[in-house]
Motif scaffolding. Structure first.
Motif, PDB file in Angstrom:
ATOM      1  N   ILE A   3       0.864  -1.247  -0.129  1.00 37.59           N
ATOM      2  CA  ILE A   3       0.034  -0.014   0.024  1.00 37.59           C
ATOM      3  C   ILE A   3       0.795   1.267  -0.196  1.00 37.59           C
ATOM      4  O   ILE A   3       1.375   1.578   1.118  1.00 37.59           O
ATOM      5  CB  ILE A   3      -0.889   0.090   1.153  1.00 37.59           C
ATOM      6  CG1 ILE A   3      -1.747  -1.342   1.441  1.00 37.59           C
ATOM      7  CG2 ILE A   3      -1.719   1.081   1.261  1.00 37.59           C
ATOM      8  CD1 ILE A   3      -2.656  -1.310   2.678  1.00 37.59           C
ATOM      9  N   GLU A  24     -10.675  -2.109  -3.899  1.00 36.04           N
ATOM     10  CA  GLU A  24     -10.225  -0.762  -3.837  1.00 36.04           C
ATOM     11  C   GLU A  24     -11.569   0.048  -3.663  1.00 36.04           C
ATOM     12  O   GLU A  24     -11.525   1.164  -3.145  1.00 36.04           O
ATOM     13  CB  GLU A  24      -9.748  -0.430  -5.580  1.00 36.04           C
ATOM     14  CG  GLU A  24      -9.355   0.855  -5.800  1.00 36.04           C
ATOM     15  CD  GLU A  24      -8.911   1.361  -6.974  1.00 36.04           C
ATOM     16  OE1 GLU A  24      -8.673   2.459  -7.412  1.00 36.04           O
ATOM     17  OE2 GLU A  24      -8.590   0.327  -7.776  1.00 36.04           O
ATOM     18  N   ALA A  40      -7.243  -0.050   1.084  1.00 30.15           N
ATOM     19  CA  ALA A  40      -5.798   0.551   1.277  1.00 30.15           C
ATOM     20  C   ALA A  40      -5.959   2.044   1.920  1.00 30.15           C
ATOM     21  O   ALA A  40      -4.832   2.808   1.935  1.00 30.15           O
ATOM     22  CB  ALA A  40      -5.136   0.539  -0.145  1.00 30.15           C
TER      23      ALA A  40
END
Length: 393
Positions: free
Chosen positions: A109, A337, A342
């Motif tokens: 990340i 996502e 992240a």
């Protein structure tokens, strides 16, 4: 005035109901009603907020500025334990997704600074650049019908800013290799939830410790290895050839007669697979395993190498297992996502884990809406503990 179509309203209402219903089961271990309510709000915010899923952004969709402090405390300053939630999530996915296997994959990340928990500045192979980033491992339930994360472990390394202070907060902050991080991530779940093969997609040049850690669980495993990993051929050897360790890629290239074409269930194309019996030497003693080579027809072969303790597996099953990490990568990009896997920017391990747990729940909601209910059972492979060990020659 903006007019919202009725179909959109129904979809939003249906998703809200689904979040509330799923969270009522998954968050049942939280002691207080207000904590469970915050959990529902957080998961709903992860699903509906645009852009990065920061606590401020989530609060703007589920309660405005007044909700921001409450959600921040719920994630970063509360005392609820994320581990029981993940165990229930794993059981839920076993029942609804029917995964073929568990897949362990690294997650890198990128971060713009070094203040977030677990950030290390240096070269990161996954990014192919030197920068600040977190490194973690995710354990995914994976099958033909979908993939979803169930457990996470944030890797800590020596030299991280604040590493000494973090180490005082618990054993996870102690320095560990990527493979150690992965095996511990797998072993953290309850054994009764792990009755499927585990696929570790992190190539290792010295896989002995990893194989010992995963093999000691008693579960079927498939561990990716580097081409120059030293192994001993365990089959019948030609006269004059000793039992010295040799590179894994060399052993497979000499096994041309063992290669078999296998049709890929996803694309209809073909993979070439071969297996070679090998011994892996370690301080605990030699392990008798199968070395597996897989690659595409008409290209350099093998493209990936694996070690497995499956006894006499079918080539089609091996190809199916080796393709699961690619499916996880697809779902990680397409869904994870969207739910902010992240996006956590706090400084505590507990806060990071709580965010990742709630994002995994949001992922399960999205997956459920896309895939619907799935059949019960162990998935298309049906691999059980009985296939571990035995004669693999």
């Amino acid at each position: 005035m903006t007019i919202i179509p009725m179909s959109t309203k129904r979809d939003a209402a249906g998703e809200a109901d689904e979040v509330a219903q799923l969270c009522s089961d998954l968050l049942a271990s939280l002691a207080r009603r207000d904590q469970r309510r915050r959990g529902v709000d957080y998961v709903r915010g992860l699903l509906v907020a645009d852009g990065r899923k920061t606590i401020r952004n989530i609060a703007g969709y589920v309660g405005g500025p007044a909700a921001e402090q409450r959600l921040h405390h719920f994630v970063s300053g509360s005392t609820w334990d994320w581990r029981p939630v993940r165990r229930v999530l794993a059981a839920h996915l076993c029942a609804t997704l029917a995964p073929s296997a568990w897949v362990l994959r690294p997650l890198t990340i990128p971060k713009s600074g070094r203040r977030s928990v677990g950030v290390r500045h240096g070269y990161h192979p996954a990014l192919d650049q030197t920068r600040s980033a977190q490194t973690a491992v995710g354990l995914w339930a994976a099958g033909r019908t979908g993939c979803a994360p169930v457990n996470w472990r944030l890797q800590a390394t020596e030299g991280q800013p604040g590493a000494r202070a973090l180490r005082r907060r618990g054993p996870e902050a102690a320095a560990e290799t990527p493979q150690q991080c992965a095996t511990r991530c797998f072993r953290e779940l309850s054994p009764e939830l792990l009755g499927r093969p585990v696929v570790l997609d992190m190539p290792a040049e010295e896989p002995a410790e990893t194989v010992a850690q995963l093999g000691g669980t008693g579960f079927p495993m498939l561990v990716r290895v580097a081409g120059d990993a030293a192994l001993v051929f365990a089959g019948a050897r030609p006269a004059g050839r000793g039992a010295d360790p040799r590179p894994a890629r060399s052993l497979l290239r000499e096994a041309g007669h063992r290669r078999a074409p296998v049709r890929c269930p996803d694309t209809g194309g073909r993979k070439i697979v071969a297996t070679v019996p090998v011994l892996l030497r370690s301080p605990q003693g030699p392990s008798r395993l199968l070395l597996v080579g897989v690659g595409n027809a008409g290209s350099r072969w093998p493209s990936r190498l694996w070690l497995t303790n499956l006894a006499s597996p079918r080539p089609a099953d091996l190809v199916e297992l080796t393709m699961l990490p690619e499916r996880v990568e697809h779902y990680a990009g397409a869904v994870a996502e969207h739910v902010g896997i992240a996006d956590f920017t706090g400084r505590s391990f507990a806060g990071w884990h709580r965010h990742m747990t709630l994002a995994s729940i949001a992922h399960a909601v999205r997956l459920g809406r896309r895939a619907g209910d799935r059949a019960e059972g162990h998935g298309p492979l049906g691999v059980s503990r009985r296939q571990v060990g035995g004669d693999v020659a």
